[in-house]
Design a protein around this motif. Structure first.
Motif, PDB file in Angstrom:
ATOM      1  N   HIS A  80       0.849  -1.190   0.000  1.00  0.00           N
ATOM      2  CA  HIS A  80       0.000   0.000   0.000  1.00  0.00           C
ATOM      3  C   HIS A  80       0.887   1.243   0.000  1.00  0.00           C
ATOM      4  CE1 HIS A  80      -3.473  -2.497   0.660  1.00  0.00           C
ATOM      5  NE2 HIS A  80      -2.867  -3.081   1.684  1.00  0.00           N
ATOM      6  N   THR A  81       0.460   2.266  -0.755  1.00  0.00           N
ATOM      7  CA  THR A  81       1.243   3.499  -0.812  1.00  0.00           C
ATOM      8  C   THR A  81       0.319   4.680  -1.088  1.00  0.00           C
ATOM      9  OG1 THR A  81       3.190   4.528  -1.847  1.00  0.00           O
ATOM     10  CG2 THR A  81       1.747   3.241  -3.295  1.00  0.00           C
ATOM     11  N   GLN A  82       0.900   5.862  -1.262  1.00  0.00           N
ATOM     12  CA  GLN A  82       0.152   7.076  -1.600  1.00  0.00           C
ATOM     13  C   GLN A  82       0.729   7.619  -2.896  1.00  0.00           C
ATOM     14  OE1 GLN A  82      -1.955   9.238   0.499  1.00  0.00           O
ATOM     15  NE2 GLN A  82      -2.205   7.671   2.065  1.00  0.00           N
ATOM     16  N   GLU A  83      -0.147   8.083  -3.784  1.00  0.00           N
ATOM     17  CA  GLU A  83       0.335   8.642  -5.051  1.00  0.00           C
ATOM     18  C   GLU A  83      -0.378   9.933  -5.392  1.00  0.00           C
ATOM     19  OE1 GLU A  83      -0.309   5.776  -8.141  1.00  0.00           O
ATOM     20  OE2 GLU A  83       1.210   4.434  -7.327  1.00  0.00           O
ATOM     21  N   GLY A  84       0.342  10.791  -6.117  1.00  0.00           N
ATOM     22  CA  GLY A  84      -0.267  11.970  -6.714  1.00  0.00           C
ATOM     23  C   GLY A  84      -0.400  11.751  -8.215  1.00  0.00           C
ATOM     24  N   CYS A  85      -1.028  12.721  -8.877  1.00  0.00           N
ATOM     25  CA  CYS A  85      -1.229  12.622 -10.329  1.00  0.00           C
ATOM     26  C   CYS A  85      -1.272  14.045 -10.881  1.00  0.00           C
ATOM     27  CB  CYS A  85      -2.534  11.894 -10.626  1.00  0.00           C
ATOM     28  SG  CYS A  85      -2.880  11.761 -12.380  1.00  0.00           S
ATOM     29  N   LEU A  86      -0.672  14.213 -12.035  1.00  0.00           N
ATOM     30  CA  LEU A  86      -0.626  15.536 -12.659  1.00  0.00           C
ATOM     31  C   LEU A  86      -2.026  16.055 -12.987  1.00  0.00           C
ATOM     32  CD1 LEU A  86       1.894  17.127 -13.349  1.00  0.00           C
ATOM     33  CD2 LEU A  86       1.703  16.319 -15.697  1.00  0.00           C
ATOM     34  N   SER A  87      -2.960  15.131 -13.203  1.00  0.00           N
ATOM     35  CA  SER A  87      -4.324  15.510 -13.573  1.00  0.00           C
ATOM     36  C   SER A  87      -5.232  15.737 -12.372  1.00  0.00           C
ATOM     37  CB  SER A  87      -4.943  14.427 -14.475  1.00  0.00           C
ATOM     38  OG  SER A  87      -4.270  14.386 -15.698  1.00  0.00           O
ATOM     39  N   LEU A  88      -4.726  15.527 -11.169  1.00  0.00           N
ATOM     40  CA  LEU A  88      -5.536  15.667  -9.956  1.00  0.00           C
ATOM     41  C   LEU A  88      -4.749  16.459  -8.929  1.00  0.00           C
ATOM     42  CD1 LEU A  88      -6.553  11.905  -9.543  1.00  0.00           C
ATOM     43  CD2 LEU A  88      -8.006  13.719 -10.453  1.00  0.00           C
ATOM     44  N   THR A  89      -5.445  16.880  -7.861  1.00  0.00           N
ATOM     45  CA  THR A  89      -4.710  17.528  -6.771  1.00  0.00           C
ATOM     46  C   THR A  89      -4.602  16.559  -5.588  1.00  0.00           C
ATOM     47  OG1 THR A  89      -6.786  18.516  -6.042  1.00  0.00           O
ATOM     48  CG2 THR A  89      -5.322  19.892  -7.339  1.00  0.00           C
ATOM     49  N   GLY A  90      -3.548  16.678  -4.847  1.00  0.00           N
ATOM     50  CA  GLY A  90      -3.371  15.891  -3.633  1.00  0.00           C
ATOM     51  C   GLY A  90      -2.890  14.477  -3.897  1.00  0.00           C
ATOM     52  N   GLU A  91      -2.698  13.731  -2.816  1.00  0.00           N
ATOM     53  CA  GLU A  91      -2.264  12.339  -2.903  1.00  0.00           C
ATOM     54  C   GLU A  91      -3.393  11.434  -2.442  1.00  0.00           C
ATOM     55  OE1 GLU A  91       1.444  11.468  -1.029  1.00  0.00           O
ATOM     56  OE2 GLU A  91       2.496  12.302  -2.766  1.00  0.00           O
ATOM     57  N   ARG A  92      -3.426  10.220  -2.972  1.00  0.00           N
ATOM     58  CA  ARG A  92      -4.483   9.267  -2.591  1.00  0.00           C
ATOM     59  C   ARG A  92      -3.861   7.887  -2.375  1.00  0.00           C
ATOM     60  NH1 ARG A  92      -9.350  11.355  -6.636  1.00  0.00           N
ATOM     61  NH2 ARG A  92      -8.814  13.547  -6.373  1.00  0.00           N
ATOM     62  N   PRO A  93      -4.509   7.050  -1.536  1.00  0.00           N
ATOM     63  CA  PRO A  93      -3.951   5.713  -1.279  1.00  0.00           C
ATOM     64  C   PRO A  93      -4.140   4.776  -2.475  1.00  0.00           C
ATOM     65  CG  PRO A  93      -6.009   6.038  -0.081  1.00  0.00           C
ATOM     66  CD  PRO A  93      -5.719   7.329  -0.774  1.00  0.00           C
ATOM     67  N   THR A  94      -3.135   3.949  -2.735  1.00  0.00           N
ATOM     68  CA  THR A  94      -3.225   2.952  -3.809  1.00  0.00           C
ATOM     69  C   THR A  94      -2.582   1.650  -3.345  1.00  0.00           C
ATOM     70  OG1 THR A  94      -1.118   3.657  -4.750  1.00  0.00           O
ATOM     71  CG2 THR A  94      -3.090   4.621  -5.710  1.00  0.00           C
ATOM     72  N   THR A  95      -2.934   0.565  -4.017  1.00  0.00           N
ATOM     73  CA  THR A  95      -2.238  -0.715  -3.821  1.00  0.00           C
ATOM     74  C   THR A  95      -1.458  -1.001  -5.090  1.00  0.00           C
ATOM     75  OG1 THR A  95      -4.005  -1.520  -2.404  1.00  0.00           O
ATOM     76  CG2 THR A  95      -2.538  -3.178  -3.344  1.00  0.00           C
ATOM     77  N   ARG A  96      -0.173  -1.289  -4.942  1.00  0.00           N
ATOM     78  CA  ARG A  96       0.689  -1.575  -6.100  1.00  0.00           C
ATOM     79  C   ARG A  96       1.440  -2.874  -5.859  1.00  0.00           C
ATOM     80  NH1 ARG A  96      -1.960   1.345  -9.508  1.00  0.00           N
ATOM     81  NH2 ARG A  96      -1.729   3.616  -9.319  1.00  0.00           N
ATOM     82  N   TYR A  97       2.155  -3.332  -6.905  1.00  0.00           N
ATOM     83  CA  TYR A  97       2.980  -4.543  -6.816  1.00  0.00           C
ATOM     84  C   TYR A  97       4.438  -4.155  -7.036  1.00  0.00           C
ATOM     85  CZ  TYR A  97      -1.454  -6.904  -6.871  1.00  0.00           C
ATOM     86  OH  TYR A  97      -2.716  -7.301  -6.526  1.00  0.00           O
ATOM     87  N   ARG A  98       5.316  -4.738  -6.217  1.00  0.00           N
ATOM     88  CA  ARG A  98       6.733  -4.352  -6.306  1.00  0.00           C
ATOM     89  C   ARG A  98       7.378  -4.870  -7.578  1.00  0.00           C
ATOM     90  NH1 ARG A  98       7.582  -2.136  -1.408  1.00  0.00           N
ATOM     91  NH2 ARG A  98       6.426  -3.132   0.301  1.00  0.00           N
TER      92      ARG A  98
END
Ligand SMILES: CSCC[C@H](NC=O)C(=O)O
Length: 136
Positions: A80-98
């Motif tokens: 689990h991590t937090q990511e931002g996006c150029l098309s959105l404001t702020g950071e949001r939680p995501t699930t990713r794979y290493r």
């Protein structure tokens, strides 16, 4: 050609269609636009510049790399991590794979399969989500 970045969430939420060699100009535009935004951006999908084609570009080392019609064929080690996006404001939680294995076409539309890990794998997952109309 450097293109403006869309923030239209309705547009960004629509899934993209497979790209073909007819979309070579979009690949070039996406690479140009990532280079122009490199200080604030590590990856982009074509819908961010207005094209619903399955094309992503990812900062890897010095040069951005284009991946056309990318498909994750294997993934391991979720986190689990937090990511931002150029098309959105702020950071949001995501699930990713290493670790992910991706089949894609390169900028010359040649097919290849490669395994990616760490931050590059995270960027690829974020951009493939864009191709599926998924925003963080
Ligand atoms: C860690 S993945 C973040 C990717 C993001 N690009 C938008 O699609 C960016 O901030 O460049």
């Amino acid at each position: 050609m450097i293109k403006p970045i869309t923030h239209d969430q309705t547009f960004l939420s629509q899934p993209s269609q497979p790209a073909t060699a007819m979309d070579a100009a979009t690949v070039t535009d996406l690479l140009d636009t990532l280079r122009a935004n490199r200080e604030i951006c590590v990856g982009m999908a074509a819908n961010m510049i207005g094209s619903h084609r399955r094309i992503i570009v990812v900062a890897m080392g010095v040069l951005p790399v284009a991946m056309i019609n990318p498909v994750i064929t294997d993934k391991a080690d979720a986190y689990h991590t937090q990511e931002g996006c150029l098309s959105l404001t702020g950071e949001r939680p995501t699930t990713r794979y290493r670790s992910i294995t991706v089949t894609f076409e390169n900028a010359q539309f040649q097919s290849q399969t490669q395994t990616f890990t760490g931050f590059v794998a995270q960027i690829i997952q974020h951009e493939i989500d864009h191709c599926d109309g998924i925003l963080i």
